[in-house]
Write an enzyme that holds these catalytic residues in place. Structure first.
Site, short mmCIF file in Angstrom:
data_model
loop_
_atom_site.label_atom_id
_atom_site.label_comp_id
_atom_site.label_asym_id
_atom_site.label_seq_id
_atom_site.Cartn_x
_atom_site.Cartn_y
_atom_site.Cartn_z
N HIS A 162 39.28 40.51 50.72
CA HIS A 162 39.55 41.47 49.65
C HIS A 162 41.04 41.84 49.70
CE1 HIS A 162 39.52 45.47 47.66
NE2 HIS A 162 38.51 44.97 46.97
N ASP A 205 31.26 37.05 54.05
CA ASP A 205 32.49 36.48 53.47
C ASP A 205 32.50 36.59 51.95
OD1 ASP A 205 35.00 35.38 53.46
OD2 ASP A 205 34.34 33.31 53.78
N GLU A 261 38.05 43.40 53.81
CA GLU A 261 39.41 43.85 53.54
C GLU A 261 40.23 43.94 54.82
OE1 GLU A 261 40.51 46.88 50.39
OE2 GLU A 261 40.72 48.08 52.21
#
Length: 248
Positions: free
Chosen positions: A166, A217, A226
């Site tokens: 992310h 994932d 993130e």
């Protein structure tokens, strides 16, 4: 307290000692993170008690050891959960931030203990420096791929690592390979695709697996996919410790 502890370390100015005392008792925490610095301050201030035998700093040494007793898995006062694969598990959002930061404190305090040739007690259990070092090494190894998923949670390290993190810069295709500019919402096409990110953010550590050692994932699972500087920054400490040839 965190700021004053570092200024005291840098200057040895009694002003900061008095300032820290004026703050009174701190939180008896079992966490160390970007917004809770008590444990880090205790470990930093304990250095004077452990290495310099300065009794004025003995309360911080006790607070540091109480914190560690809440982390060690076999301690009678432990409040830290571990996954089946052996990873510290504190909170579901970006859990690896707590793992890297706590591991940093464990290796730091173990170094103090080794230098002073000291142990301490968690209840009736005698804690030696190697107990902290061995736990730290397990956490480092887990992050780098020794885990049930056989996945490195550091992007670009090893052959199996998160491919859909992310991170906007990592997930958006470079202008060198596309003809059009992207507007404010243009990135969502890349956000929703199942394709791997086109730009590998080498070295970034993601939030990590869940309490069952599972990692999907997925780019939209930001709590786990993130990366953040507050995950990576603390990891430098234990990596430097072990890269320097330190071992039990």
């Amino acid at each position: 307290m965190w700021g004053a502890a570092w200024l005291h370390r840098a200057t040895n100015d009694p002003y900061y000692t008095n300032f820290i005392k004026s703050l009174g008792g701190g939180d008896q925490t079992d966490i160390f993170s970007w917004d809770n610095k008590y444990a880090g301050a205790y470990v930093l201030l304990s250095r004077r008690a452990v290495l310099n035998k300065d009794n004025n700093f003995e309360p911080y040494k006790q607070a540091a050891e109480n914190f560690i007793c809440k982390i060690l898995p076999n301690s009678p006062s432990s409040s830290t959960k571990y996954t089946p694969g052996g990873l510290m598990y504190k909170l579901p959002q970006s859990n690896l931030q707590y793992v890297t930061s706590i591991t940093f404190l464990l290796t730091t305090y173990a170094k103090y203990m080794k230098s002073a040739k000291q142990t301490f007690n968690c209840g009736n259990s005698v804690i030696v420096p190697n107990a902290l070092i061995n736990l730290s090494r397990r956490q480092v190894d887990y992050i780098l791929g020794v885990n049930p998923m056989k996945m490195s949670y550091m992007v670009g390290y090893g052959s199996n690592f998160p491919k859909r993190i992310h991170h906007r810069g990592s997930s958006l295709p470079s202008r060198a390979v596309r003809s059009n500019s992207l507007g404010c919402n243009g990135g969502f096409q890349s956000f929703r695709t199942q394709n791997p990110n086109p730009n590998i953010l080498t070295g970034a550590i993601v939030g990590g697996p869940n309490q069952k050692d599972e990692y999907t994932d997925q780019r939209d699972d930001y709590a786990r996919s993130e990366p953040a500087t507050y995950i990576n920054a603390a990891f430098v400490g234990p990596l430097a410790y072990f890269a320097g040839g330190r071992s039990p």
